[in-house]
Design a protein around this motif. Structure first.
Motif, short mmCIF file in Angstrom:
data_model
loop_
_atom_site.label_atom_id
_atom_site.label_comp_id
_atom_site.label_asym_id
_atom_site.label_seq_id
_atom_site.Cartn_x
_atom_site.Cartn_y
_atom_site.Cartn_z
N ASP A 79 0.86 -1.19 0.00
CA ASP A 79 0.00 0.00 0.00
C ASP A 79 0.89 1.24 0.00
O ASP A 79 0.44 2.34 0.26
N SER A 80 2.18 1.04 -0.27
CA SER A 80 3.15 2.14 -0.14
C SER A 80 3.46 2.77 -1.49
O SER A 80 4.01 2.10 -2.37
N GLU A 93 14.31 7.43 8.58
CA GLU A 93 14.88 6.52 9.59
C GLU A 93 16.40 6.60 9.58
O GLU A 93 17.05 6.65 10.63
N ASP A 95 10.96 -3.88 8.60
CA ASP A 95 12.30 -4.32 8.19
C ASP A 95 13.26 -3.16 7.92
O ASP A 95 14.45 -3.25 8.22
N THR A 96 12.73 -2.03 7.42
CA THR A 96 13.65 -0.91 7.12
C THR A 96 14.15 -0.25 8.41
O THR A 96 15.30 0.18 8.46
N PHE A 98 14.15 -8.66 -1.02
CA PHE A 98 13.94 -7.88 -2.24
C PHE A 98 14.56 -8.56 -3.46
O PHE A 98 14.00 -8.56 -4.54
C1 P61 Z 1 5.23 -1.63 2.96
F1 P61 Z 1 8.40 -5.27 1.23
N1 P61 Z 1 6.50 -0.07 4.16
O1 P61 Z 1 4.59 -1.81 4.03
P1 P61 Z 1 9.54 3.68 2.84
N2 P61 Z 1 7.92 1.95 8.47
C2 P61 Z 1 6.85 1.20 8.18
C3 P61 Z 1 6.63 0.84 6.86
O2 P61 Z 1 5.55 0.12 6.60
C4 P61 Z 1 7.54 1.23 5.83
C5 P61 Z 1 8.63 2.06 6.20
C6 P61 Z 1 8.80 2.38 7.51
C7 P61 Z 1 6.31 -0.67 2.98
C8 P61 Z 1 7.20 -0.57 1.78
C9 P61 Z 1 8.15 -1.71 1.86
O3 P61 Z 1 10.67 -4.88 2.52
C10 P61 Z 1 9.86 -3.83 2.29
O4 P61 Z 1 8.84 4.92 2.38
C11 P61 Z 1 5.94 0.80 9.27
O5 P61 Z 1 9.15 2.46 2.07
O6 P61 Z 1 11.02 3.85 2.88
C12 P61 Z 1 7.38 0.84 4.50
O7 P61 Z 1 9.03 3.49 4.33
C13 P61 Z 1 9.61 2.54 5.17
C14 P61 Z 1 7.81 -2.98 1.43
C15 P61 Z 1 9.33 -1.51 2.49
C16 P61 Z 1 8.67 -4.03 1.63
C17 P61 Z 1 10.21 -2.57 2.70
O8 P61 Z 1 4.94 -2.19 1.92
#
Ligand code: P61
Length: 483
Positions: free
Chosen positions: A81-82, A134, A155-156, A473
Protein backbone atom coordinates in the motif's frame (compact mmCIF):
# COMPACT_ATOMS: atom_id res chain seq x y z
CA UNK A 1 -17.46 -6.65 24.99
CA UNK A 2 -15.53 -6.98 21.69
CA UNK A 3 -18.18 -7.97 19.11
CA UNK A 4 -17.77 -10.69 16.49
CA UNK A 5 -16.18 -9.89 13.12
CA UNK A 6 -19.43 -9.09 11.30
CA UNK A 7 -21.08 -7.13 14.10
CA UNK A 8 -18.09 -4.90 14.60
CA UNK A 9 -18.78 -1.18 14.23
CA UNK A 10 -16.97 0.39 11.31
CA UNK A 11 -17.88 3.95 12.20
CA UNK A 12 -18.07 6.76 9.69
CA UNK A 13 -19.86 10.05 10.17
CA UNK A 14 -23.61 10.21 9.71
CA UNK A 15 -24.57 11.69 6.35
CA UNK A 16 -26.87 14.66 6.97
CA UNK A 17 -28.16 14.53 3.39
CA UNK A 18 -29.58 11.05 3.78
CA UNK A 19 -32.02 11.72 6.59
CA UNK A 20 -32.77 10.86 10.18
CA UNK A 21 -29.66 11.52 12.20
CA UNK A 22 -30.29 9.01 14.96
CA UNK A 23 -31.00 6.29 12.43
CA UNK A 24 -27.82 7.08 10.53
CA UNK A 25 -25.74 7.09 13.67
CA UNK A 26 -27.22 3.70 14.56
CA UNK A 27 -26.13 1.68 11.59
CA UNK A 28 -26.92 3.26 8.24
CA UNK A 29 -24.06 5.78 8.38
CA UNK A 30 -21.65 2.93 8.92
CA UNK A 31 -23.09 0.87 6.11
CA UNK A 32 -23.01 3.63 3.51
CA UNK A 33 -19.23 3.78 3.47
CA UNK A 34 -18.95 0.05 3.89
CA UNK A 35 -20.79 -0.47 0.61
CA UNK A 36 -19.86 2.56 -1.44
CA UNK A 37 -16.70 4.43 -2.34
CA UNK A 38 -16.87 8.06 -1.15
CA UNK A 39 -15.31 9.14 -4.47
CA UNK A 40 -15.92 8.97 -8.23
CA UNK A 41 -13.36 7.67 -10.72
CA UNK A 42 -11.90 10.21 -13.18
CA UNK A 43 -9.04 8.29 -14.77
CA UNK A 44 -8.77 4.55 -15.34
CA UNK A 45 -5.84 2.21 -15.86
CA UNK A 46 -6.24 -1.08 -17.73
CA UNK A 47 -5.50 -4.21 -15.72
CA UNK A 48 -3.15 -6.77 -17.34
CA UNK A 49 -4.42 -10.30 -17.84
CA UNK A 50 -1.90 -13.08 -18.43
CA UNK A 51 -2.32 -16.79 -18.98
CA UNK A 52 -1.39 -19.41 -16.43
CA UNK A 53 1.45 -20.57 -18.71
CA UNK A 54 2.82 -17.00 -18.87
CA UNK A 55 2.57 -16.71 -15.10
CA UNK A 56 4.42 -20.00 -14.60
CA UNK A 57 7.25 -18.76 -16.85
CA UNK A 58 7.36 -15.37 -15.10
CA UNK A 59 7.56 -17.06 -11.72
CA UNK A 60 10.43 -19.34 -12.72
CA UNK A 61 12.29 -16.43 -14.35
CA UNK A 62 11.79 -14.29 -11.22
CA UNK A 63 13.58 -16.90 -9.06
CA UNK A 64 10.27 -17.46 -7.22
CA UNK A 65 10.44 -13.90 -5.97
CA UNK A 66 7.48 -11.74 -6.97
CA UNK A 67 9.56 -8.55 -6.51
CA UNK A 68 11.28 -9.61 -9.74
CA UNK A 69 8.07 -9.88 -11.80
CA UNK A 70 7.30 -6.91 -14.10
CA UNK A 71 4.03 -5.16 -13.17
CA UNK A 72 2.69 -5.67 -16.70
CA UNK A 73 2.37 -9.37 -15.75
CA UNK A 74 0.41 -8.71 -12.53
CA UNK A 75 -3.41 -8.71 -12.55
CA UNK A 76 -4.10 -7.44 -9.02
CA UNK A 77 -1.10 -5.91 -7.28
CA UNK A 78 -1.33 -6.14 -3.50
CA UNK A 79 2.44 -6.13 -2.97
CA UNK A 80 2.19 -2.92 -1.00
CA UNK A 81 0.00 0.00 0.00
CA UNK A 82 3.15 2.14 -0.14
CA UNK A 83 3.37 4.74 -2.90
CA UNK A 84 0.54 3.01 -4.77
CA UNK A 85 -2.37 5.32 -3.86
CA UNK A 86 -4.50 7.10 -6.42
CA UNK A 87 -4.12 10.84 -5.97
CA UNK A 88 -7.23 13.03 -5.81
CA UNK A 89 -8.15 15.77 -8.28
CA UNK A 90 -6.97 18.29 -5.68
CA UNK A 91 -3.59 16.57 -5.45
CA UNK A 92 -3.17 16.54 -9.23
CA UNK A 93 -4.11 20.22 -9.24
CA UNK A 94 -1.56 20.80 -6.46
CA UNK A 95 1.19 19.52 -8.77
CA UNK A 96 0.60 22.52 -11.00
CA UNK A 97 1.45 24.77 -8.08
CA UNK A 98 4.98 23.36 -7.95
CA UNK A 99 7.51 26.06 -7.12
CA UNK A 100 10.80 24.48 -8.12
CA UNK A 101 13.05 27.05 -6.44
CA UNK A 102 16.14 25.41 -4.99
CA UNK A 103 15.72 27.27 -1.71
CA UNK A 104 12.60 28.56 0.03
CA UNK A 105 10.00 26.94 -2.25
CA UNK A 106 6.51 28.10 -1.28
CA UNK A 107 5.40 24.45 -1.39
CA UNK A 108 7.74 23.70 1.49
CA UNK A 109 6.08 26.35 3.66
CA UNK A 110 2.60 24.92 3.02
CA UNK A 111 3.94 21.44 3.72
CA UNK A 112 5.70 22.59 6.89
CA UNK A 113 2.60 24.39 8.16
CA UNK A 114 0.39 21.35 7.42
CA UNK A 115 2.66 18.88 9.22
CA UNK A 116 3.08 21.26 12.16
CA UNK A 117 -0.68 21.63 12.47
CA UNK A 118 -1.42 17.90 12.17
CA UNK A 119 1.39 16.65 14.42
CA UNK A 120 2.12 19.62 16.65
CA UNK A 121 5.86 19.09 16.07
CA UNK A 122 7.94 22.17 15.44
CA UNK A 123 10.65 21.05 13.01
CA UNK A 124 9.67 19.43 9.72
CA UNK A 125 12.40 17.81 7.65
CA UNK A 126 11.28 16.49 4.25
CA UNK A 127 12.76 13.27 2.83
CA UNK A 128 11.96 11.37 -0.31
CA UNK A 129 10.66 8.36 1.63
CA UNK A 130 10.37 6.79 5.06
CA UNK A 131 13.62 4.88 5.23
CA UNK A 132 15.63 8.04 4.64
CA UNK A 133 13.84 9.61 7.59
CA UNK A 134 14.88 6.52 9.59
CA UNK A 135 18.41 6.65 8.26
CA UNK A 136 18.76 10.31 9.27
CA UNK A 137 17.38 9.68 12.74
CA UNK A 138 19.31 6.50 13.50
CA UNK A 139 22.66 7.60 12.09
CA UNK A 140 22.35 10.64 14.36
CA UNK A 141 21.30 8.94 17.61
CA UNK A 142 22.24 5.23 17.50
CA UNK A 143 25.69 4.11 18.62
CA UNK A 144 27.29 0.66 18.55
CA UNK A 145 25.52 -1.62 21.06
CA UNK A 146 22.49 0.66 21.61
CA UNK A 147 19.07 -0.98 21.90
CA UNK A 148 15.97 0.48 20.24
CA UNK A 149 12.63 -0.95 21.41
CA UNK A 150 9.53 -0.82 19.19
CA UNK A 151 6.23 -2.72 19.18
CA UNK A 152 7.53 -4.54 16.08
CA UNK A 153 10.18 -2.93 13.91
CA UNK A 154 9.43 -2.86 10.23
CA UNK A 155 12.30 -4.32 8.19
CA UNK A 156 13.65 -0.91 7.12
CA UNK A 157 13.79 0.42 10.70
CA UNK A 158 15.44 -2.78 11.87
CA UNK A 159 17.99 -2.63 9.02
CA UNK A 160 18.76 1.04 9.63
CA UNK A 161 19.30 0.43 13.36
CA UNK A 162 21.52 -2.59 12.73
CA UNK A 163 23.45 -0.72 10.04
CA UNK A 164 24.47 1.71 12.79
CA UNK A 165 25.55 -1.09 15.14
CA UNK A 166 22.34 -1.01 17.18
CA UNK A 167 19.98 -3.77 18.28
CA UNK A 168 16.31 -3.56 17.26
CA UNK A 169 14.13 -5.05 20.02
CA UNK A 170 10.46 -5.97 19.53
CA UNK A 171 8.31 -5.39 22.63
CA UNK A 172 4.77 -5.91 21.35
CA UNK A 173 2.23 -7.69 23.58
CA UNK A 174 2.42 -11.51 23.35
CA UNK A 175 -1.06 -11.74 21.80
CA UNK A 176 0.34 -10.16 18.61
CA UNK A 177 2.16 -13.39 17.86
CA UNK A 178 -0.99 -15.52 17.86
CA UNK A 179 -2.93 -14.86 14.62
CA UNK A 180 -6.09 -16.41 16.13
CA UNK A 181 -6.43 -14.04 19.09
CA UNK A 182 -9.03 -11.42 18.22
CA UNK A 183 -8.57 -8.33 20.40
CA UNK A 184 -8.98 -4.67 19.37
CA UNK A 185 -5.49 -3.26 19.92
CA UNK A 186 -3.05 -5.99 19.05
CA UNK A 187 -0.33 -3.48 18.14
CA UNK A 188 0.12 -2.36 21.76
CA UNK A 189 3.52 -2.28 23.41
CA UNK A 190 4.15 -4.50 26.44
CA UNK A 191 5.49 -2.12 29.08
CA UNK A 192 6.96 -5.04 31.08
CA UNK A 193 9.12 -5.86 28.04
CA UNK A 194 10.36 -2.24 27.99
CA UNK A 195 11.28 -2.64 31.66
CA UNK A 196 13.15 -5.82 30.78
CA UNK A 197 15.23 -4.11 28.08
CA UNK A 198 15.96 -1.25 30.47
CA UNK A 199 17.01 -3.72 33.18
CA UNK A 200 19.31 -5.56 30.79
CA UNK A 201 21.09 -2.68 29.04
CA UNK A 202 20.43 0.44 31.16
CA UNK A 203 19.05 3.84 30.22
CA UNK A 204 22.27 5.03 28.54
CA UNK A 205 22.00 2.29 25.91
CA UNK A 206 18.44 3.21 24.83
CA UNK A 207 18.64 6.31 22.63
CA UNK A 208 14.91 6.26 21.89
CA UNK A 209 11.75 4.17 21.97
CA UNK A 210 9.71 3.80 18.77
CA UNK A 211 6.05 2.92 18.37
CA UNK A 212 4.80 1.86 14.94
CA UNK A 213 1.23 2.98 14.20
CA UNK A 214 -0.34 0.80 12.90
CA UNK A 215 1.91 -2.19 13.56
CA UNK A 216 2.68 -3.30 10.01
CA UNK A 217 4.82 -6.39 10.67
CA UNK A 218 2.28 -7.72 13.18
CA UNK A 219 -0.76 -7.59 10.90
CA UNK A 220 -1.45 -3.85 10.50
CA UNK A 221 -2.87 -3.83 14.03
CA UNK A 222 -3.65 -0.57 15.80
CA UNK A 223 -2.10 0.82 18.96
CA UNK A 224 -4.53 2.22 21.54
CA UNK A 225 -4.29 5.78 22.78
CA UNK A 226 -4.10 4.40 26.31
CA UNK A 227 -1.07 2.30 25.39
CA UNK A 228 0.61 5.25 23.70
CA UNK A 229 0.05 7.18 26.96
CA UNK A 230 1.72 4.42 28.94
CA UNK A 231 4.70 4.34 26.58
CA UNK A 232 4.92 8.12 26.81
CA UNK A 233 4.89 8.05 30.63
CA UNK A 234 7.51 5.31 30.67
CA UNK A 235 9.78 7.29 28.37
CA UNK A 236 9.31 10.53 30.36
CA UNK A 237 10.04 8.68 33.61
CA UNK A 238 13.31 7.36 32.25
CA UNK A 239 14.26 10.44 30.21
CA UNK A 240 14.22 8.53 26.91
CA UNK A 241 12.91 10.18 23.70
CA UNK A 242 9.70 8.71 22.27
CA UNK A 243 9.33 8.68 18.46
CA UNK A 244 6.50 7.29 16.31
CA UNK A 245 6.93 5.39 13.08
CA UNK A 246 3.82 7.18 11.87
CA UNK A 247 3.23 5.77 8.35
CA UNK A 248 -0.42 4.89 9.04
CA UNK A 249 -1.26 7.42 11.75
CA UNK A 250 -4.74 8.26 10.40
CA UNK A 251 -5.83 4.63 10.07
CA UNK A 252 -4.59 4.08 13.62
CA UNK A 253 -6.61 7.07 14.90
CA UNK A 254 -9.73 5.83 13.10
CA UNK A 255 -9.42 2.41 14.72
CA UNK A 256 -9.27 4.14 18.09
CA UNK A 257 -12.51 5.93 17.28
CA UNK A 258 -14.43 2.80 16.23
CA UNK A 259 -12.86 0.29 18.61
CA UNK A 260 -13.33 2.44 21.66
CA UNK A 261 -9.90 3.94 22.29
CA UNK A 262 -10.77 7.61 21.71
CA UNK A 263 -13.60 10.03 20.81
CA UNK A 264 -13.97 13.11 18.65
CA UNK A 265 -12.71 14.26 15.27
CA UNK A 266 -9.96 12.22 13.60
CA UNK A 267 -7.71 15.30 13.49
CA UNK A 268 -8.08 15.70 17.27
CA UNK A 269 -7.33 12.04 17.99
CA UNK A 270 -4.27 12.26 15.74
CA UNK A 271 -3.10 15.37 17.58
CA UNK A 272 -3.62 13.65 20.93
CA UNK A 273 -1.41 10.76 19.81
CA UNK A 274 1.36 12.97 18.49
CA UNK A 275 1.30 15.16 21.63
CA UNK A 276 2.45 12.15 23.65
CA UNK A 277 5.76 11.80 21.79
CA UNK A 278 8.78 13.87 20.85
CA UNK A 279 8.57 13.35 17.12
CA UNK A 280 8.04 10.92 14.29
CA UNK A 281 9.44 9.45 11.13
CA UNK A 282 6.93 9.15 8.35
CA UNK A 283 6.67 7.46 5.01
CA UNK A 284 4.04 9.65 3.34
CA UNK A 285 3.69 6.92 0.71
CA UNK A 286 1.05 5.44 3.02
CA UNK A 287 -1.23 7.85 4.88
CA UNK A 288 0.29 10.84 3.06
CA UNK A 289 -1.57 9.53 -0.03
CA UNK A 290 1.35 10.24 -2.37
CA UNK A 291 3.49 8.11 -4.63
CA UNK A 292 6.72 9.44 -3.12
CA UNK A 293 7.53 11.42 0.03
CA UNK A 294 8.32 11.31 3.72
CA UNK A 295 9.60 13.37 6.60
CA UNK A 296 11.03 13.55 10.08
CA UNK A 297 9.15 15.85 12.47
CA UNK A 298 10.64 16.71 15.85
CA UNK A 299 10.46 19.14 18.75
CA UNK A 300 14.11 18.95 19.81
CA UNK A 301 16.09 21.88 18.34
CA UNK A 302 19.54 20.34 18.60
CA UNK A 303 18.57 16.97 17.15
CA UNK A 304 16.72 18.72 14.31
CA UNK A 305 19.79 20.77 13.46
CA UNK A 306 21.99 17.65 13.40
CA UNK A 307 19.49 15.81 11.19
CA UNK A 308 19.11 18.79 8.87
CA UNK A 309 22.88 18.89 8.38
CA UNK A 310 22.84 15.23 7.49
CA UNK A 311 19.87 15.83 5.16
CA UNK A 312 21.92 18.31 3.16
CA UNK A 313 24.62 15.68 2.78
CA UNK A 314 22.40 12.85 1.54
CA UNK A 315 19.06 14.25 0.30
CA UNK A 316 19.15 17.96 -0.50
CA UNK A 317 18.46 21.44 0.77
CA UNK A 318 16.17 21.56 3.85
CA UNK A 319 13.25 23.09 1.91
CA UNK A 320 13.01 20.23 -0.57
CA UNK A 321 14.72 17.18 0.95
CA UNK A 322 14.98 14.98 -2.14
CA UNK A 323 11.57 15.95 -3.55
CA UNK A 324 10.32 18.32 -6.23
CA UNK A 325 8.32 21.32 -4.98
CA UNK A 326 5.20 19.87 -6.62
CA UNK A 327 5.62 16.64 -4.62
CA UNK A 328 5.65 18.63 -1.38
CA UNK A 329 2.42 20.35 -2.39
CA UNK A 330 0.71 17.02 -3.21
CA UNK A 331 1.97 15.56 0.07
CA UNK A 332 0.56 18.50 2.08
CA UNK A 333 -2.80 18.00 0.34
CA UNK A 334 -2.71 14.22 0.97
CA UNK A 335 -1.97 14.71 4.67
CA UNK A 336 -5.18 16.78 4.91
CA UNK A 337 -7.34 14.41 2.86
CA UNK A 338 -6.42 11.33 4.87
CA UNK A 339 -8.11 12.83 7.94
CA UNK A 340 -11.53 12.69 6.22
CA UNK A 341 -13.61 10.27 8.25
CA UNK A 342 -15.68 9.17 5.25
CA UNK A 343 -12.54 8.20 3.42
CA UNK A 344 -11.27 6.25 6.45
CA UNK A 345 -14.63 4.52 7.02
CA UNK A 346 -14.54 3.24 3.47
CA UNK A 347 -10.88 2.31 3.56
CA UNK A 348 -11.06 0.31 6.77
CA UNK A 349 -14.47 -1.13 5.82
CA UNK A 350 -13.20 -2.34 2.45
CA UNK A 351 -10.39 -4.30 4.04
CA UNK A 352 -12.64 -5.63 6.76
CA UNK A 353 -15.04 -7.01 4.13
CA UNK A 354 -12.17 -8.56 2.22
CA UNK A 355 -11.16 -10.35 5.43
CA UNK A 356 -14.73 -11.49 6.08
CA UNK A 357 -14.93 -13.10 2.64
CA UNK A 358 -11.72 -15.00 3.31
CA UNK A 359 -12.96 -16.15 6.72
CA UNK A 360 -16.21 -17.34 5.14
CA UNK A 361 -14.15 -19.51 2.77
CA UNK A 362 -12.24 -20.95 5.73
CA UNK A 363 -8.95 -19.32 4.69
CA UNK A 364 -6.78 -18.74 7.79
CA UNK A 365 -6.00 -15.04 8.27
CA UNK A 366 -4.63 -12.89 11.05
CA UNK A 367 -7.42 -11.66 13.31
CA UNK A 368 -8.66 -9.07 13.75
CA UNK A 369 -8.40 -7.65 10.21
CA UNK A 370 -5.84 -4.84 10.21
CA UNK A 371 -5.85 -1.40 8.66
CA UNK A 372 -4.13 -1.62 5.31
CA UNK A 373 -4.01 -5.30 4.48
CA UNK A 374 -5.30 -8.78 5.10
CA UNK A 375 -2.58 -11.16 6.22
CA UNK A 376 -2.84 -14.84 5.32
CA UNK A 377 -1.47 -17.13 8.00
CA UNK A 378 0.87 -19.39 6.02
CA UNK A 379 1.64 -21.67 8.97
CA UNK A 380 -2.03 -22.70 9.13
CA UNK A 381 -2.58 -22.50 5.36
CA UNK A 382 0.37 -24.80 4.57
CA UNK A 383 1.06 -26.85 7.70
CA UNK A 384 2.91 -29.44 5.57
CA UNK A 385 5.70 -26.96 4.68
CA UNK A 386 8.33 -26.53 7.43
CA UNK A 387 9.41 -22.96 8.21
CA UNK A 388 12.90 -23.54 6.71
CA UNK A 389 11.15 -24.05 3.36
CA UNK A 390 9.54 -20.60 3.47
CA UNK A 391 5.81 -21.43 3.58
CA UNK A 392 4.76 -17.77 3.28
CA UNK A 393 6.96 -17.27 0.22
CA UNK A 394 5.62 -20.51 -1.29
CA UNK A 395 2.08 -19.23 -0.73
CA UNK A 396 2.96 -15.84 -2.25
CA UNK A 397 4.21 -17.60 -5.40
CA UNK A 398 1.18 -19.92 -5.52
CA UNK A 399 -1.19 -16.92 -5.38
CA UNK A 400 0.54 -15.38 -8.35
CA UNK A 401 0.39 -18.62 -10.30
CA UNK A 402 -3.26 -19.19 -9.44
CA UNK A 403 -4.65 -15.75 -10.23
CA UNK A 404 -1.95 -13.20 -11.12
CA UNK A 405 -2.29 -11.74 -7.60
CA UNK A 406 0.88 -10.30 -6.07
CA UNK A 407 1.21 -10.18 -2.27
CA UNK A 408 4.33 -9.98 -0.15
CA UNK A 409 5.94 -12.45 2.20
CA UNK A 410 6.35 -11.27 5.79
CA UNK A 411 8.04 -14.26 7.34
CA UNK A 412 11.30 -16.13 7.29
CA UNK A 413 12.57 -14.74 4.00
CA UNK A 414 12.14 -11.17 5.24
CA UNK A 415 13.07 -11.64 8.88
CA UNK A 416 15.06 -14.86 9.49
CA UNK A 417 18.42 -13.28 9.82
CA UNK A 418 21.25 -14.18 12.19
CA UNK A 419 19.84 -17.75 12.27
CA UNK A 420 16.68 -16.76 14.18
CA UNK A 421 13.27 -17.51 12.69
CA UNK A 422 10.33 -15.15 13.24
CA UNK A 423 7.20 -16.40 14.99
CA UNK A 424 4.90 -15.42 12.16
CA UNK A 425 4.81 -16.66 8.57
CA UNK A 426 2.44 -14.29 6.83
CA UNK A 427 1.48 -13.31 3.31
CA UNK A 428 0.35 -9.72 3.30
CA UNK A 429 -2.26 -8.66 0.77
CA UNK A 430 -1.89 -4.89 1.08
CA UNK A 431 -4.59 -2.77 -0.48
CA UNK A 432 -3.50 0.43 -2.24
CA UNK A 433 -5.58 3.46 -1.27
CA UNK A 434 -8.46 4.49 -3.58
CA UNK A 435 -7.25 2.09 -6.32
CA UNK A 436 -9.21 -1.16 -6.25
CA UNK A 437 -12.95 -1.64 -5.79
CA UNK A 438 -14.81 -4.32 -3.92
CA UNK A 439 -15.12 -6.53 -7.00
CA UNK A 440 -11.34 -6.62 -7.39
CA UNK A 441 -10.99 -7.81 -3.81
CA UNK A 442 -13.80 -10.34 -4.28
CA UNK A 443 -11.76 -11.78 -7.15
CA UNK A 444 -8.68 -12.03 -4.91
CA UNK A 445 -10.72 -13.71 -2.18
CA UNK A 446 -11.93 -16.28 -4.74
CA UNK A 447 -8.34 -16.94 -5.84
CA UNK A 448 -7.31 -17.51 -2.22
CA UNK A 449 -10.28 -19.80 -1.61
CA UNK A 450 -9.45 -21.92 -4.71
CA UNK A 451 -5.88 -22.19 -3.61
CA UNK A 452 -6.90 -23.16 -0.09
CA UNK A 453 -8.84 -26.11 -1.50
CA UNK A 454 -5.69 -27.22 -3.37
CA UNK A 455 -3.21 -26.37 -0.66
CA UNK A 456 -1.68 -29.84 -0.47
CA UNK A 457 -0.18 -29.43 -3.93
CA UNK A 458 1.90 -26.36 -2.90
CA UNK A 459 5.61 -27.10 -2.43
CA UNK A 460 8.23 -25.43 -0.22
CA UNK A 461 11.16 -23.37 -1.56
CA UNK A 462 14.89 -23.15 -1.01
CA UNK A 463 17.24 -20.19 -1.45
CA UNK A 464 19.71 -20.04 -4.34
CA UNK A 465 20.84 -16.42 -3.76
CA UNK A 466 20.59 -13.99 -0.85
CA UNK A 467 21.94 -10.47 -0.30
CA UNK A 468 23.49 -9.58 3.09
CA UNK A 469 20.74 -7.04 4.05
CA UNK A 470 17.02 -6.86 3.24
CA UNK A 471 17.47 -10.09 1.33
CA UNK A 472 13.82 -10.64 0.39
CA UNK A 473 13.94 -7.88 -2.24
CA UNK A 474 16.50 -9.62 -4.44
CA UNK A 475 16.57 -13.23 -3.16
CA UNK A 476 16.26 -16.05 -5.68
CA UNK A 477 14.67 -19.39 -4.81
CA UNK A 478 13.56 -22.64 -6.39
CA UNK A 479 11.07 -25.35 -5.41
CA UNK A 480 12.49 -27.94 -3.03
CA UNK A 481 13.36 -31.02 -4.99
CA UNK A 482 13.86 -29.02 -8.22
CA UNK A 483 17.52 -30.04 -8.50
C1 P61 B 1 5.23 -1.63 2.96
F1 P61 B 1 8.40 -5.27 1.23
N1 P61 B 1 6.50 -0.07 4.16
O1 P61 B 1 4.59 -1.81 4.03
P1 P61 B 1 9.54 3.68 2.84
N2 P61 B 1 7.92 1.95 8.47
C2 P61 B 1 6.85 1.20 8.18
C3 P61 B 1 6.63 0.84 6.86
O2 P61 B 1 5.55 0.12 6.60
C4 P61 B 1 7.54 1.23 5.83
C5 P61 B 1 8.63 2.06 6.20
C6 P61 B 1 8.80 2.38 7.51
C7 P61 B 1 6.31 -0.67 2.98
C8 P61 B 1 7.20 -0.57 1.78
C9 P61 B 1 8.15 -1.71 1.86
O3 P61 B 1 10.67 -4.88 2.52
C10 P61 B 1 9.86 -3.83 2.29
O4 P61 B 1 8.84 4.92 2.38
C11 P61 B 1 5.94 0.80 9.27
O5 P61 B 1 9.15 2.46 2.07
O6 P61 B 1 11.02 3.85 2.88
C12 P61 B 1 7.38 0.84 4.50
O7 P61 B 1 9.03 3.49 4.33
C13 P61 B 1 9.61 2.54 5.17
C14 P61 B 1 7.81 -2.98 1.43
C15 P61 B 1 9.33 -1.51 2.49
C16 P61 B 1 8.67 -4.03 1.63
C17 P61 B 1 10.21 -2.57 2.70
O8 P61 B 1 4.94 -2.19 1.92
Amino acid sequence: MWPSLRERPLGGPPDAAVGDRAHLQGWCGNRIFRRMEPFKIKTVETIPFVTRAERATALAESGYNVFNIPSRLITIDLLTDSGTSAMSDHQWAALMLGDESYAGSSNYYRFEETVQRITGYQHVIPTHQGRVAENLLFTTVVKEGDHVPNNIHFDTTQANIEHNGGVAVNCVIDEAYDPTIDIPFKGDMDIAKLDRVLGEVGRERIPLVMLTITNNSGGGQPVSLENARQVSQWCRKHGIPFIYDACRFAENAYFNKVRGGADGEIADIVREFFALADGCTMSAKKDGLVNMGGFVALNNDELSTQITNMLILIEGFPTYGGLAGRDLEAMAQGMEEVLDERYLAHRIGQIQQFGERLCDAGVPIVLPVGGHAVYLDAKRFLPHIPQEEFPAQALTCALYLEGGVRGVEIGGLMFAIHGEWPELELVRLAVPRRVYTRSHLDYVADVCANLYRERDSIQGLKLTYEAPVLRHFTARLEPVGAT
